[in-house]
Design a protein around this motif. Structure first.
Motif, PDB file in Angstrom:
ATOM      1  N   SER A 317      65.415  17.993  23.146  1.00 48.23           N
ATOM      2  CA  SER A 317      65.037  17.478  21.082  1.00 48.23           C
ATOM      3  C   SER A 317      65.675  17.503  20.437  1.00 48.23           C
ATOM      4  CB  SER A 317      64.635  18.965  21.575  1.00 48.23           C
ATOM      5  OG  SER A 317      64.426  20.127  21.221  1.00 48.23           O
ATOM      6  N   GLY A 318      67.422  17.474  20.831  1.00 47.94           N
ATOM      7  CA  GLY A 318      67.508  17.408  19.598  1.00 47.94           C
ATOM      8  C   GLY A 318      68.279  16.124  19.274  1.00 47.94           C
ATOM      9  N   LEU A 319      67.754  14.708  19.964  1.00 44.03           N
ATOM     10  CA  LEU A 319      67.874  13.192  19.881  1.00 44.03           C
ATOM     11  C   LEU A 319      69.245  13.033  20.646  1.00 44.03           C
ATOM     12  CD1 LEU A 319      66.205  12.422  16.843  1.00 44.03           C
ATOM     13  CD2 LEU A 319      65.011  12.286  18.671  1.00 44.03           C
ATOM     14  N   GLY A 320      69.490  14.305  21.269  1.00 47.54           N
ATOM     15  CA  GLY A 320      70.935  13.424  22.360  1.00 47.54           C
ATOM     16  C   GLY A 320      72.353  14.661  21.892  1.00 47.54           C
ATOM     17  N   ARG A 321      71.599  14.744  20.881  1.00 49.76           N
ATOM     18  CA  ARG A 321      72.914  16.524  21.087  1.00 49.76           C
ATOM     19  C   ARG A 321      73.120  17.520  21.330  1.00 49.76           C
ATOM     20  NH1 ARG A 321      71.529  19.941  15.916  1.00 49.76           N
ATOM     21  NH2 ARG A 321      69.675  19.600  15.398  1.00 49.76           N
ATOM     22  N   LEU A 322      73.960  18.045  21.432  1.00 50.99           N
ATOM     23  CA  LEU A 322      74.074  19.546  22.014  1.00 50.99           C
ATOM     24  C   LEU A 322      73.514  20.807  21.670  1.00 50.99           C
ATOM     25  CD1 LEU A 322      77.501  19.490  24.168  1.00 50.99           C
ATOM     26  CD2 LEU A 322      75.024  19.183  24.943  1.00 50.99           C
ATOM     27  N   MET A 323      72.521  21.428  21.829  1.00 50.06           N
ATOM     28  CA  MET A 323      71.838  22.343  20.593  1.00 50.06           C
ATOM     29  C   MET A 323      73.168  23.475  20.483  1.00 50.06           C
ATOM     30  SD  MET A 323      69.024  20.591  20.173  1.00 50.06           S
ATOM     31  CE  MET A 323      68.175  21.733  18.999  1.00 50.06           C
ATOM     32  N   PRO A 324      72.978  23.918  19.258  1.00 50.05           N
ATOM     33  CA  PRO A 324      73.870  25.105  18.971  1.00 50.05           C
ATOM     34  C   PRO A 324      73.010  26.340  19.767  1.00 50.05           C
ATOM     35  CG  PRO A 324      72.712  24.340  17.125  1.00 50.05           C
ATOM     36  CD  PRO A 324      72.741  23.346  18.192  1.00 50.05           C
ATOM     37  N   VAL A 325      73.124  27.376  20.157  1.00 53.15           N
ATOM     38  CA  VAL A 325      73.149  28.484  21.210  1.00 53.15           C
ATOM     39  C   VAL A 325      73.332  29.790  19.942  1.00 53.15           C
ATOM     40  CG1 VAL A 325      73.120  27.429  23.035  1.00 53.15           C
ATOM     41  CG2 VAL A 325      75.148  29.013  22.343  1.00 53.15           C
ATOM     42  N   SER A 326      71.832  30.438  19.889  1.00 50.27           N
ATOM     43  CA  SER A 326      71.977  31.536  19.147  1.00 50.27           C
ATOM     44  C   SER A 326      71.646  32.707  20.553  1.00 50.27           C
ATOM     45  CB  SER A 326      71.196  32.022  17.825  1.00 50.27           C
ATOM     46  OG  SER A 326      71.091  32.783  17.702  1.00 50.27           O
ATOM     47  N   VAL A 327      72.518  33.865  21.107  1.00 52.29           N
ATOM     48  CA  VAL A 327      72.546  34.597  21.485  1.00 52.29           C
ATOM     49  C   VAL A 327      72.118  36.282  21.101  1.00 52.29           C
ATOM     50  CG1 VAL A 327      72.848  35.421  24.012  1.00 52.29           C
ATOM     51  CG2 VAL A 327      73.363  33.845  23.274  1.00 52.29           C
ATOM     52  N   ARG A 328      70.938  36.194  21.578  1.00 51.12           N
ATOM     53  CA  ARG A 328      70.098  37.627  20.976  1.00 51.12           C
ATOM     54  C   ARG A 328      71.112  38.662  21.975  1.00 51.12           C
ATOM     55  NH1 ARG A 328      64.861  37.054  21.491  1.00 51.12           N
ATOM     56  NH2 ARG A 328      64.882  38.341  23.279  1.00 51.12           N
ATOM     57  N   LEU A 329      71.619  39.787  20.953  1.00 49.94           N
ATOM     58  CA  LEU A 329      72.662  40.792  21.827  1.00 49.94           C
ATOM     59  C   LEU A 329      71.973  41.852  22.312  1.00 49.94           C
ATOM     60  CD1 LEU A 329      75.500  40.742  19.345  1.00 49.94           C
ATOM     61  CD2 LEU A 329      75.469  39.800  21.251  1.00 49.94           C
ATOM     62  N   ASP A 330      70.385  42.792  21.238  1.00 47.03           N
ATOM     63  CA  ASP A 330      69.640  43.399  22.450  1.00 47.03           C
ATOM     64  C   ASP A 330      70.713  45.254  21.839  1.00 47.03           C
ATOM     65  OD1 ASP A 330      66.836  41.795  22.510  1.00 47.03           O
ATOM     66  OD2 ASP A 330      67.658  41.634  24.139  1.00 47.03           O
ATOM     67  N   GLY A 331      71.037  45.059  21.093  1.00 42.38           N
ATOM     68  CA  GLY A 331      72.199  46.630  20.854  1.00 42.38           C
ATOM     69  C   GLY A 331      73.143  46.793  21.816  1.00 42.38           C
ATOM     70  N   ARG A 332      73.719  45.377  22.702  1.00 39.04           N
ATOM     71  CA  ARG A 332      74.950  45.460  23.865  1.00 39.04           C
ATOM     72  C   ARG A 332      76.027  44.968  23.242  1.00 39.04           C
ATOM     73  NH1 ARG A 332      73.330  45.367  29.009  1.00 39.04           N
ATOM     74  NH2 ARG A 332      74.915  43.857  28.987  1.00 39.04           N
ATOM     75  N   GLU A 333      77.155  45.872  23.330  1.00 39.14           N
ATOM     76  CA  GLU A 333      78.178  45.348  23.143  1.00 39.14           C
ATOM     77  C   GLU A 333      78.359  43.428  23.759  1.00 39.14           C
ATOM     78  OE1 GLU A 333      82.974  46.425  24.933  1.00 39.14           O
ATOM     79  OE2 GLU A 333      81.306  46.633  26.645  1.00 39.14           O
ATOM     80  N   ALA A 334      79.046  43.265  22.331  1.00 35.94           N
ATOM     81  CA  ALA A 334      79.405  41.433  22.801  1.00 35.94           C
ATOM     82  C   ALA A 334      80.701  41.261  22.586  1.00 35.94           C
ATOM     83  CB  ALA A 334      78.784  41.313  21.086  1.00 35.94           C
ATOM     84  N   GLU A 335      80.626  39.944  22.561  1.00 36.06           N
ATOM     85  CA  GLU A 335      82.594  40.270  23.252  1.00 36.06           C
ATOM     86  C   GLU A 335      82.229  37.701  22.619  1.00 36.06           C
ATOM     87  OE1 GLU A 335      83.961  39.825  26.775  1.00 36.06           O
ATOM     88  OE2 GLU A 335      81.629  39.032  27.420  1.00 36.06           O
ATOM     89  N   ARG A 336      82.832  37.552  22.516  1.00 30.86           N
ATOM     90  CA  ARG A 336      82.815  36.098  21.895  1.00 30.86           C
ATOM     91  C   ARG A 336      83.374  35.587  23.208  1.00 30.86           C
ATOM     92  NH1 ARG A 336      81.570  34.347  16.774  1.00 30.86           N
ATOM     93  NH2 ARG A 336      81.885  32.479  17.284  1.00 30.86           N
TER      94      ARG A 336
END
Length: 412
Positions: A317-336
């Motif tokens: 749906s991005g016409l061939g490009r990899l879509m950037p993702v956005s991940v919801r944390l829901d208050g959880r501990e985060a990391e990269r």
């Protein structure tokens, strides 16, 4: 894309029952989207569903129902035509589009009752006419128009540039006499598709206003009475990220005003008006469930490996490009970390060095708004992995469970 371990209990139960990767499509959400879009448009508009967004038969069937405001089918292959017919459409309900229609597929389409085609070139019109004559019928051709300029400067542009799609608007006067002489076809009107996934309502309204004005000017200058005017789409919905469908509270009034100005008889059906939508109608109905297969660290970077990759969620749906993702944390501990799939290619990346909740093998991840451009827009055949299972639900009821299969067979 929203990945988190706090998956809705109903989804967790479906994943436990049918395994992952698993697409879940909610027909109640499909019906709600159809109603919203129908209510946003003047009631005289016909609405076409673009099957390329999601050709699942149950989804297509849901969009066909709805009384006078049910959708018609916009198709671009005989495979999509077969799905449309299986979902209860007739050939006469279909608008056949695409710049590379072959004689063989036109023969099949006309045999099955398709009588309206969107055409992109003189060769395209001639080919449609030749096949129609062979069947002893006359079919309607809409001329897809590639405008020389456009209104919106944002969103995914589909016009105003050199393109395989449509007649360049500045050349129509030169080719129209020849098109009018093609046996087997009737030039019935124009088809526009200037943009996809409009940034906001103002952008969409401005594009539609420009389209209506251009169509009226072309019809006047070319002395071409329009029986049909398809102004295209561009209705927005999120893809693989949290969010809701676009909202268009001003659209009906704005379209009414511009049509009153340029086509005073439009309420009486002169011309018949149409628009089309894919992602808006089905995008928010789908959730992709995937399981974390492994978590590893390489030279200081963490990789979270899912059982679903670009073979399952391909990003078309991005016409061939990899879509950037956005991940919801829901208050959880985060990391990269990088979120990747199971394929043996470094290109199988859903998100590179993004913020993720801390995930472990066996965790279930839910990707929302994945109802459009899912399995059939992905690299299903790559590495021979099975396609994801697709479950269709209505409320708490499971309507169907199926999986696409690719099979090699001897050529005829």
């Amino acid at each position: 894309m929203s990945g988190h371990t706090e998956v809705a209990s109903g989804h967790a139960e479906l994943a436990a029952r049918f395994g992952t990767p698993l697409y879940v499509y909610d027909l109640d959400e499909v019906a709600a989207a159809r109603r919203e879009l129908a209510d946003a448009l003047p009631e005289e508009f016909e609405l076409y569903y673009a099957l390329k967004a999601n050709p699942h038969p149950d989804v297509v069937r849901e969009l066909r129902t709805g009384g006078d405001r049910g959708c018609k089918a916009e198709i671009s292959s005989t495979g999509e035509l077969a799905v449309a017919l299986a979902a209860g459409f007739t050939g006469a309900d279909c608008l056949y589009t695409g710049p590379g229609k072959t004689s063989a597929e036109l023969d099949e389409a006309i045999e099955l009752g398709v009588r309206t085609f969107s055409t992109d070139s003189v060769t395209d019109v001639r080919r449609v006419g030749t096949v129609a004559v062979g069947h002893g019928v006359v079919v309607d051709c809409l001329l897809r128009v590639n405008s020389a300029n456009a209104s919106a400067t944002t969103s995914i542009r589909m016009t105003g540039t050199p393109s395989q799609f449509g007649f360049d608007s500045e050349t129509l006067a030169d080719v129209l006499p020849e098109l009018r002489r093609v046996p087997g076809v009737r030039i019935a009107g124009f088809h526009f598709f200037p943009l996809s996934n409009a940034k906001d309502e103002a952008s969409l309204v401005a594009e539609f206003q420009h389209t209506v004005e251009l169509a009226a000017g072309l019809a006047r200058d070319l002395d071409l009475p329009l029986r049909v005017l398809d102004i295209g789409g561009g209705f927005a919905a999120p893809y693989g990220v949290p969010g809701s469908r676009g909202s268009y509270p001003k659209l009906r009034a704005e379209l009414t005003d511009v049509l009153d100005l340029h086509f005073p008889e439009w309420r009486a059906g002169s011309p018949r008006l149409a628009c089309e939508s894919g992602r808006f109608l089905v995008g928010t109905s789908g959730t992709l469930l995937a399981t974390v297969s492994n978590v590893k660290v390489s030279r200081g970077r963490k990789f979270v490996i899912l059982d679903a990759g670009i073979n399952t969620f391909g990003g078309m749906s991005g016409l061939g490009r990899l879509m950037p993702v956005s991940v919801r944390l829901d208050g959880r501990e985060a990391e990269r970390a990088s979120l990747v799939g199971p394929l043996c290619t470094p290109g199988d990346v859903l998100g590179r060095e993004i913020e993720l909740p801390v995930l472990s093998p066996g965790d279930l991840v839910a990707i929302p708004n994945a109802g459009a451009y899912g399995p059939t827009a992905s690299l299903l055949g790559f590495l021979g992995r099975p396609a994801p299972t697709e479950v269709v639900v209505r409320g708490d009821e499971v309507v169907s469970v199926s999986r696409l299969e690719l099979r090699r067979s001897a050529a005829p």
